[in-house]
Design an enzyme around this catalytic site. Structure first.
Site, PDB file in Angstrom:
ATOM      1  N   THR A 264       3.827  -3.220  -1.361  1.00 25.78           N
ATOM      2  CA  THR A 264       5.120  -2.927  -1.996  1.00 25.78           C
ATOM      3  C   THR A 264       4.943  -2.538  -3.457  1.00 25.78           C
ATOM      4  O   THR A 264       5.553  -1.585  -3.948  1.00 25.78           O
ATOM      5  CB  THR A 264       6.046  -4.156  -1.956  1.00 25.78           C
ATOM      6  OG1 THR A 264       6.195  -4.568  -0.620  1.00 25.78           O
ATOM      7  CG2 THR A 264       7.413  -3.837  -2.534  1.00 25.78           C
TER       8      THR A 264
ATOM      9  N   HIS B 156      10.058  -7.504   6.936  1.00 28.93           N
ATOM     10  CA  HIS B 156       8.717  -7.831   6.445  1.00 28.93           C
ATOM     11  C   HIS B 156       8.024  -8.701   7.482  1.00 28.93           C
ATOM     12  O   HIS B 156       8.669  -9.507   8.136  1.00 28.93           O
ATOM     13  CB  HIS B 156       8.833  -8.588   5.111  1.00 28.93           C
ATOM     14  CG  HIS B 156       7.534  -8.740   4.378  1.00 28.93           C
ATOM     15  ND1 HIS B 156       6.552  -9.617   4.771  1.00 28.93           N
ATOM     16  CD2 HIS B 156       7.052  -8.093   3.290  1.00 28.93           C
ATOM     17  CE1 HIS B 156       5.531  -9.511   3.948  1.00 28.93           C
ATOM     18  NE2 HIS B 156       5.804  -8.598   3.038  1.00 28.93           N
TER      19      HIS B 156
HETATM   20  C1  GP9 Z   1       7.760  -9.325  -2.191  1.00 29.50           C
HETATM   21  C2  GP9 Z   1       7.885  -8.084  -1.428  1.00 29.50           C
HETATM   22  C3  GP9 Z   1       6.836  -7.947  -0.346  1.00 29.50           C
HETATM   23  O1  GP9 Z   1       8.529  -9.434  -3.326  1.00 29.50           O
HETATM   24  O2  GP9 Z   1       8.041  -6.994  -2.225  1.00 29.50           O
HETATM   25  O3  GP9 Z   1       5.638  -7.428  -0.750  1.00 29.50           O
HETATM   26  P1  GP9 Z   1       4.595  -6.870   0.334  1.00 29.50           P
HETATM   27  O4  GP9 Z   1       3.969  -8.034   1.032  1.00 29.50           O
HETATM   28  O5  GP9 Z   1       5.361  -5.999   1.290  1.00 29.50           O
HETATM   29  O6  GP9 Z   1       3.602  -6.087  -0.446  1.00 29.50           O
HETATM   30 MN    MN Z   2       6.522  -4.179   1.289  1.00 28.39          MN
END
Ligand code: GP9
Ligand code: MN
Length: 636
Positions: free
Chosen positions: A298, A413
Site C-alpha cells: 500500500t 485486505h
Molecule cells: C494499512 C494498510 C494496509 O494501513 O494500508 O497495508 P498493506 O498491507 O496492504 O500494504
Molecule cells: Mn494495500
C-alpha cells in the site's frame, strides 16, 4: 541465609531476570499493544531476552567481579533510559522512537512545555531493575572471588543467546511473514522483536540510508535530469486544465485487481457498481493499467502516485526514506491552493505515514483518531469501508475547497474476512480460502464505493470533484495459482499470466463531464501524477518524474514492474522470458532487450534519486540544480 549456595554468576542472572521481567511488565502497562493470541503473547515475553542476554553477557569478558558489576549497572541504567524514553515518547506520540526522529529536533518543539507533565515520581519504577541489581550486588553473599570466566562457559552463553534470538525471529516470522524485509510498522516490530532489538534494527536501516545520502552529490542528478527531460511527454492541449479547480478525491482500492471487473464468480457479479463505471458517460476507465509496487505494498502505491518514482527494490521506501526531500503531488496541489489531506482509519505510524506525510507536505492526516471506531463498525484490520466513507464525507463537508483527499480503503485486505451481515455473495469454491473470500470482500468494497458516491451527492460535494480510483496492488499472490487457474479456466498460471494479473483497475470519474470512455493504453501507477496534475491545468515540465500523462500522444504503452518485469501493448517480459503479448508464446529475447535496458535504467535512476536524496539539490520551480546546496556539499 549463609547456607544458601549462590551459583557463580548469580549477579549476572539477577540482572538478566530483573530487566527481563521489568521490560515485559512495561510492555503491558505502558504501551497499547493489542495481543491477539497466545503466540503473540509468547513472542512478547521472549523478545527482550536475546538483547538483554547479549548486552549483559559482555560482562563475562571482564576479569574481576568489581568491573563486571560496574558494567552491569551501567548497562542496566542505559537500557532503563532507553525504555523510559520510549514510554515518555509513546505517551505523547503513540509511537516508538526512531533514530531519524531523534535527529529531527523540530519534532520535539511541541513537546517542550509538556515534559514536566510527562515525567512523574512513580516513573522511578521504570528503574526498578537497576535498584534490584544494586541491592543484589550489595547483599548477595559473594561467591569466592571469581577467576576470569572460562572461555567454554562464555561460548556456551553466547550460543544460548543466539539460540534465543533465532527462536524469537523464527516465531515472529511465522506470526508476521516478511516482518523485517517489509518493516511495515514500528508497533509490529516492537511486538515481534522487542524494543531493544528494534532500536538496533532501526539504527542499521537509518545509518545505511544516511551513508548513501552522504555519499551522493548533485553530479548524479545531472544524468538523471537529462534522462527525465528527454523523456517528458508533452501535454494533450485538449485535456490540459479541462477540470481545473475541482476537488480531487483519490481512492486507493485495497488489493483490488482487474480480474474481478466485469467478471462473474459462480454466476454472481463481483463488482456491479464499478462495472457500471466501465462504460459510464462521465468515467474514463483504463483497462490496461498496472500496479508497480514492491514489498511496500500500500505504501509503495502511495509513494509511486505521489512522486511518480518507483518504490525501492528492498524494504519500504516509506520506512527507509521518510525524511527525504520530495516534490509530491500533494505539495504541488498545495501550492495551487488546495487543502491536502489523507484519510485512513489506522494508526498514524503504520507504514511510517506520520513521518513521510510531513516530507510530502500533506496538510492533514485524518488517522484512526479522526474516526469513530467500535466493535460493530470494524472488522479484521479496522473500520469497515462503508462507515469509513460515511464518516469521511462528514469530515469533507468541513474542508476548505478545493481540497485533495487521498482515501485508503481497508476491508478488502488479507485475510479477506467479513462479518456475516456484510456478506453479499457466497464464497468461491476453490482449494484456496483466501481466493474464495476475496470475491466477497471485493463485492463489499464495490458496495462501499456506491455508498460513497451517494454520500458525496447528498453532501453537495460530488459535482465539483474528480474521483480517481485505482487498485493499490495485488490481493491474490502466486501462492494461489492453482485456485486462480481454476477460476480463470486455465490449465496453469504461467509467469506470463502472473504478469498480466498485476493489472489493477483505474477509473477517473468526472461528474457531469460527458467525457467518459474506455482507454486501453498500457499504463501504470507511475503515470498518475502527471495525468492528474495536467487535467487540473498544473504544469509538470520541471518535475523530476518518471511517469507520463496517459492522455498525452507521447505516452508510451510500456509499464515497468518493480522487479524488472514489464508489459507493453505487444510484449510481456516475465521470469526472464520474452512473450508475445497476444499469443502468450515465448519469443526471441531481442524483441524485449531494448525495453529490458530501459527498465533497468529507470529503476536505477529512481533508486539513485531516493538513496541519494537527490531532490534536495533540485529546484522544482526552475528545473535547475540548486548551486548553493551543491557548493555547501562540496565544502563538506
Ligand atoms: C494499512 C494498510 C494496509 O494501513 O494500508 O497495508 P498493506 O498491507 O496492504 O500494504
Ligand atoms: Mn494495500
Amino acid at each position: 541465609m549463609k547456607s544458601i549456595k549462590w551459583p557463580k554468576h548469580s549477579i549476572l542472572a539477577i540482572a538478566i531476570i530483573a530487566t527481563w521481567i521489568k521490560t515485559v511488565i512495561v510492555y503491558h502497562t505502558s504501551f497499547e499493544m493489542d495481543i491477539e493470541n497466545a503466540m503473540q503473547e509468547l513472542i512478547l515475553i521472549i523478545n527482550p531476552l536475546s538483547f538483554i542476554l547479549f548486552a549483559y553477557g559482555i560482562s563475562l569478558f571482564f576479569k574481576t567481579s568489581k568491573v563486571r558489576n560496574r558494567y552491569l549497572i551501567t548497562i542496566s541504567v542505559l537500557l532503563a533510559i532507553v525504555l523510559y524514553a520510549n514510554v515518555a515518547f509513546y505517551s505523547f506520540y503513540n509511537d516508538f522512537i526512531t533514530f531519524a526522529v531523534l535527529f529531527q529536533t523540530s519534532n520535539f518543539g511541541d513537546l517542550g512545555g509538556s515534559i514536566s507533565e510527562i515525567i512523574n515520581i512513580t516513573d522511578l519504577l521504570y528503574f526498578a531493575d537497576v535498584i534490584v541489581l544494586i541491592l543484589a550486588i550489595k547483599y548477595v553473599p559473594k561467591v569466592k572471588e571469581m577467576s576470569p570466566v572460562r572461555p567454554q562457559m562464555r561460548k556456551a552463553y553466547f550460543v544460548l543467546t543466539m539460540a534465543v534470538l533465532f527462536l524469537n525471529l523464527g516465531l515472529a516470522e511465522t506470526e508476521r511473514p516478511q516482518l523485517l524485509t517489509r518493516a511495515f510498522d514500528r508497533e509490529l516490530l516492537v511486538k515481534n522483536i522487542g524494543t531493544y532489538n528494534y532500536h538496533l534494527y532501526d539504527i542499521y536501516v537509518q545509518s545505511k540510508s544516511s551513508a548513501q545520502r552522504a555519499l551522493a552529490d548533485g553530479s548524479s542528478l545531472v544524468e538523471v535530469d537529462n534522462y527525465v527531460q528527454a523523456n517528458q511527454a508533452s501535454v494533450n492541449p485538449e485535456m490540459f486544465g479541462k477540470y481545473k479547480g475541482r476537488n480531487v478525491i483519490l481512492v486507493q482500492l485495497e488489493s483490488l485487481q482487474s480480474f474481478v471487473i466485469n467478471n462473474e464468480m459462480n454466476g454472481q457479479v463481483v463488482t456491479p457498481f464499478l462495472n457500471s463505471l466501465t462504460n459510464d458517460k462521465d468515467t474514463f476507465y483504463f483497462s490496461d493499467f498496472y500496479h508497480q509496487t514492491g514489498l511496500g505494498k500500500t505504501s509503495d502505491s502511495e509513494f509511486i502516485v505521489e512522486n511518480s518514482l518507483f518504490g525501492l527494490g528492498r524494504g519500504a521506501v516509506f520506512f527507509t526514506h521518510g525524511g527525504n526531500t520530495y516534490n509530491s503531488m500533494a505539495e504541488k496541489l498545495g501550492e495551487n491552493g488546495y487543502f491536502t489531506n489523507v484519510m485512513h482509519s489506522n494508526n498514524s505510524s503504520f507504514w511510517n505515514r506520520n513521518e513521510i506525510y510531513k516530507s510530502f507536505n500533506i496538510d492533514k492526516f485524518y488517522d484512526i483518531e479522526s474516526y469513530d471506531v467500535n466493535e460493530e463498525n470494524s472488522v479484521n484490520w479496522g473500520l469497515k469501508d462503508i462507515p469509513f466513507f460515511e464518516q469521511s464525507v462528514d469530515l469533507m463537508t468541513g474542508m476548505q475547497q478545493p481540497f485533495y483527499s487521498k482515501m485508503i480503503t481497508l476491508t478488502n485486505h488479507y485475510p479477506f474476512t467479513l462479518d456475516p451481515e456484510d456478506i453479499m455473495i457466497p464464497e468461491y469454491t476453490s482449494n484456496s480460502g483466501t481466493l474464495n473470500r476475496y470475491f466477497q470482500t471485493a463485492r463489499y468494497l464495490d458496495e462501499s464505493i456506491k455508498v460513497f458516491f451517494n454520500e458525496l451527492k447528498e453532501a453537495g460535494l460530488y459535482d465539483n470533484s474528480i474521483i480517481v480510483m485505482y487498485g493499490d496492488h495485488y490481493g491474490i499472490s502466486e501462492n494461489h495459482n492453482k485456485a486462480m487457474s481454476m477460476y480463470l479456466n486455465k490449465e496453469e498460471i504461467t509467469p506470463y499470466d502472473s504478469a498480466l494479473l498485476q493489472s489493477v483497475p483505474l477509473f477517473i470519474h468526472v461528474p457531469g463531464s460527458g467525457d467518459g470512455q474506455e482507454i486501453d493504453k498500457t499504463a501504470g501507477q507511475i503515470d498518475l501524477r502527471p495525468t492528474i496534475l495536467h487535467l487540473l491545468g498544473i504544469e509538470t515540465t520541471n518535475d523530476m518524474q518518471l511517469g507520463a500523462d496517459i492522455f498525452s500522444d507521447e505516452h508510451e504503452d510500456f509499464v515497468i514492474f518493480r522487479d524488472g518485469r514489464f508489459v507493453t501493448d505487444k510484449l510481456v517480459y516475465a521470469g526472464e522470458v520474452c512473450y508475445e503479448r497476444e499469443t502468450g508464446e515465448p519469443t526471441a529475447i531481442e524483441a524485449c532487450q531494448p525495453y529490458i535496458d530501459r527498465s533497468l535504467i529507470e529503476l536505477d535512476y529512481s533508486d539513485q534519486i531516493i538513496n541519494g536524496d537527490l531532490l534536495r539539490f533540485y529546484d522544482e520551480e526552475t528545473g535547475n540544480l540548486l548551486q548553493e546546496k551543491l557548493e555547501e556539499k562540496i565544502e563538506e
